[in-house]
Design an enzyme around this catalytic site. Sequence first.
Site, PDB file in Angstrom:
ATOM      1  N   ASP A 160     101.080  29.734 -16.091  1.00 25.92           N
ATOM      2  CA  ASP A 160      99.762  29.873 -16.699  1.00 25.92           C
ATOM      3  C   ASP A 160      98.850  30.858 -15.981  1.00 25.92           C
ATOM      4  O   ASP A 160      97.626  30.732 -16.022  1.00 25.92           O
ATOM      5  CB  ASP A 160      99.073  28.499 -16.792  1.00 25.92           C
ATOM      6  CG  ASP A 160      98.919  27.841 -15.425  1.00 25.92           C
ATOM      7  OD1 ASP A 160      99.469  28.363 -14.434  1.00 25.92           O
ATOM      8  OD2 ASP A 160      98.236  26.803 -15.357  1.00 25.92           O
ATOM      9  N   ALA A 196     113.594  20.731 -31.148  1.00 26.31           N
ATOM     10  CA  ALA A 196     112.626  19.659 -31.381  1.00 26.31           C
ATOM     11  C   ALA A 196     112.032  19.752 -32.784  1.00 26.31           C
ATOM     12  O   ALA A 196     111.849  20.838 -33.331  1.00 26.31           O
ATOM     13  CB  ALA A 196     111.509  19.718 -30.348  1.00 26.31           C
ATOM     14  N   ARG A 230      97.011  19.709  -0.289  1.00 26.53           N
ATOM     15  CA  ARG A 230      95.634  20.043  -0.641  1.00 26.53           C
ATOM     16  C   ARG A 230      94.810  20.036   0.646  1.00 26.53           C
ATOM     17  O   ARG A 230      95.117  19.314   1.583  1.00 26.53           O
ATOM     18  CB  ARG A 230      95.059  19.016  -1.622  1.00 26.53           C
ATOM     19  CG  ARG A 230      95.956  18.721  -2.814  1.00 26.53           C
ATOM     20  CD  ARG A 230      96.046  19.871  -3.784  1.00 26.53           C
ATOM     21  NE  ARG A 230      96.952  19.564  -4.894  1.00 26.53           N
ATOM     22  CZ  ARG A 230      97.245  20.423  -5.872  1.00 26.53           C
ATOM     23  NH1 ARG A 230      96.715  21.627  -5.867  1.00 26.53           N
ATOM     24  NH2 ARG A 230      98.071  20.078  -6.851  1.00 26.53           N
ATOM     25  N   THR A 276      95.104  28.185  -5.265  1.00 16.23           N
ATOM     26  CA  THR A 276      95.488  28.949  -4.078  1.00 16.23           C
ATOM     27  C   THR A 276      94.771  30.288  -4.036  1.00 16.23           C
ATOM     28  O   THR A 276      94.252  30.704  -2.994  1.00 16.23           O
ATOM     29  CB  THR A 276      97.012  29.182  -4.076  1.00 16.23           C
ATOM     30  OG1 THR A 276      97.670  27.917  -4.138  1.00 16.23           O
ATOM     31  CG2 THR A 276      97.451  29.940  -2.836  1.00 16.23           C
ATOM     32  N   GLY A 293     100.875  22.740  -5.993  1.00 18.62           N
ATOM     33  CA  GLY A 293     102.111  22.073  -6.369  1.00 18.62           C
ATOM     34  C   GLY A 293     103.330  22.895  -5.996  1.00 18.62           C
ATOM     35  O   GLY A 293     103.307  24.122  -6.075  1.00 18.62           O
ATOM     36  N   ASP A 349     104.021  26.046 -14.315  1.00 17.34           N
ATOM     37  CA  ASP A 349     103.321  26.067 -15.602  1.00 17.34           C
ATOM     38  C   ASP A 349     103.284  27.431 -16.279  1.00 17.34           C
ATOM     39  O   ASP A 349     102.982  27.522 -17.472  1.00 17.34           O
ATOM     40  CB  ASP A 349     101.885  25.563 -15.432  1.00 17.34           C
ATOM     41  CG  ASP A 349     101.836  24.075 -15.119  1.00 17.34           C
ATOM     42  OD1 ASP A 349     102.714  23.346 -15.607  1.00 17.34           O
ATOM     43  OD2 ASP A 349     100.928  23.650 -14.381  1.00 17.34           O
ATOM     44  N   ARG A 367      99.583  20.070 -17.815  1.00 17.41           N
ATOM     45  CA  ARG A 367      98.273  19.466 -18.013  1.00 17.41           C
ATOM     46  C   ARG A 367      97.336  20.400 -18.775  1.00 17.41           C
ATOM     47  O   ARG A 367      96.586  19.983 -19.633  1.00 17.41           O
ATOM     48  CB  ARG A 367      97.663  19.091 -16.657  1.00 17.41           C
ATOM     49  CG  ARG A 367      96.327  18.378 -16.745  1.00 17.41           C
ATOM     50  CD  ARG A 367      95.826  17.967 -15.371  1.00 17.41           C
ATOM     51  NE  ARG A 367      95.526  19.121 -14.518  1.00 17.41           N
ATOM     52  CZ  ARG A 367      96.267  19.486 -13.486  1.00 17.41           C
ATOM     53  NH1 ARG A 367      97.348  18.806 -13.184  1.00 17.41           N
ATOM     54  NH2 ARG A 367      95.955  20.537 -12.751  1.00 17.41           N
ATOM     55  N   SER A 405     119.204  12.091 -35.146  1.00 19.60           N
ATOM     56  CA  SER A 405     118.283  12.052 -34.009  1.00 19.60           C
ATOM     57  C   SER A 405     117.098  12.961 -34.284  1.00 19.60           C
ATOM     58  O   SER A 405     117.207  13.937 -35.034  1.00 19.60           O
ATOM     59  CB  SER A 405     118.978  12.499 -32.716  1.00 19.60           C
ATOM     60  OG  SER A 405     119.352  13.868 -32.797  1.00 19.60           O
ATOM     61  N   GLY A 460      99.159  28.815  -7.085  1.00 21.67           N
ATOM     62  CA  GLY A 460      98.560  29.047  -8.395  1.00 21.67           C
ATOM     63  C   GLY A 460      97.090  29.389  -8.301  1.00 21.67           C
ATOM     64  O   GLY A 460      96.629  29.941  -7.289  1.00 21.67           O
ATOM     65  N   ASP A 461      96.331  29.026  -9.335  1.00 21.27           N
ATOM     66  CA  ASP A 461      94.938  29.462  -9.383  1.00 21.27           C
ATOM     67  C   ASP A 461      94.087  28.878  -8.255  1.00 21.27           C
ATOM     68  O   ASP A 461      93.212  29.557  -7.718  1.00 21.27           O
ATOM     69  CB  ASP A 461      94.325  29.156 -10.754  1.00 21.27           C
ATOM     70  CG  ASP A 461      94.464  27.693 -11.166  1.00 21.27           C
ATOM     71  OD1 ASP A 461      95.014  26.898 -10.386  1.00 21.27           O
ATOM     72  OD2 ASP A 461      94.008  27.362 -12.273  1.00 21.27           O
ATOM     73  N   THR A 500     104.144  28.585  -9.527  1.00 21.40           N
ATOM     74  CA  THR A 500     103.755  27.417 -10.317  1.00 21.40           C
ATOM     75  C   THR A 500     104.702  27.272 -11.495  1.00 21.40           C
ATOM     76  O   THR A 500     105.056  28.271 -12.132  1.00 21.40           O
ATOM     77  CB  THR A 500     102.308  27.527 -10.839  1.00 21.40           C
ATOM     78  OG1 THR A 500     102.068  26.521 -11.824  1.00 21.40           O
ATOM     79  CG2 THR A 500     102.032  28.893 -11.448  1.00 21.40           C
TER      80      THR A 500
END
Length: 324
Positions: free
Chosen positions: A133, A190, A75, A108, A14, A131, A175, A218, A105-106, A129
Amino acid sequence: MREIKNIAVLTSGGDAPGMNAAIRAVVRAGIYHGLNVFGVKRGYDGLVKDDIVPMDAKSVANIIQRGGTILKTARSEEFKTYEGRKQAYENIKRFGIDALVVIGGDGTFTGASKFIEEFDVPIIGLPGTIDNDLAGTDFTIGYDTAINTVVDAVDKIRDTAESHDRLFVIEVMGRDSGLIAIRSGISTGAEAVLIPELEVDYNAIMKRLDQTRKNKSSRIIIVAEGDDEGGLVVADKIKENFPHYDVRVSILGHIQRGGKPTCMDRVLASRLGVAAVEGLLAGRKGEMAGLICGDVQFTPFSKAIKHIDKINTNLTRIVEILSL
């Protein structure tokens, strides 16, 4: 230790803001150290299909501020096969390429590890990435930009939520990782954050919504896309418990991947790009360059690709404390 004269750089997986800054750093650091530098189009697929082009300082002019990746990304099913990797090896040998810098990332790094194992090609990876992560770096290239994009979007949604006394369930990317959700959740105030690392306790969420100030104009719930329930299901559950709430859902989607990289991502990518080139010249291979406590450090691919499946529980506690 083999002599390195020619290197190539590619982006895979990504896209992430800051990849162009990393490409720029690799190309110019390579030139600075007297190397010939090549760019591989569309990641490992470009290695297999011989889509390799020479790059110079001008090739990377005026790209540090651009999102995405000028080398494209894709990909590659062929690279997952031995035959495909052999073809990739033959292509880089034909160009005289001695080593690679791969940004991703992983997935790759998993591909890079296999390539090293079979053909002994020196490869250094850069963590690209949104993420965040990967182990071996405090922040990945693109993460800071992504969370700032989320914060900007949620702030705007908050404006309309307050105007209409609404509760918004906002789904963000992640994800397998809730790091985008948890940090953006704290910074946007939040009421709750749902992430894949923790089991969703709907009773606790409903209780929190019931106990927060009744005069709130809100309410915001952040949901990582990796959560099994998803933003739409979460919204339905809230409607069942609080039919008087005007509940809306907003899925931010791929806007989180795009946009100009922040200063932090540009500097991070630049530091790691230079480190990758100098790491290869020092004889390193099979490692990811990352930033830990402000210093560049190298982590073996086998450790870097282990997904960080534990979240800092203090961050989730902060969400609860500040949602009064």
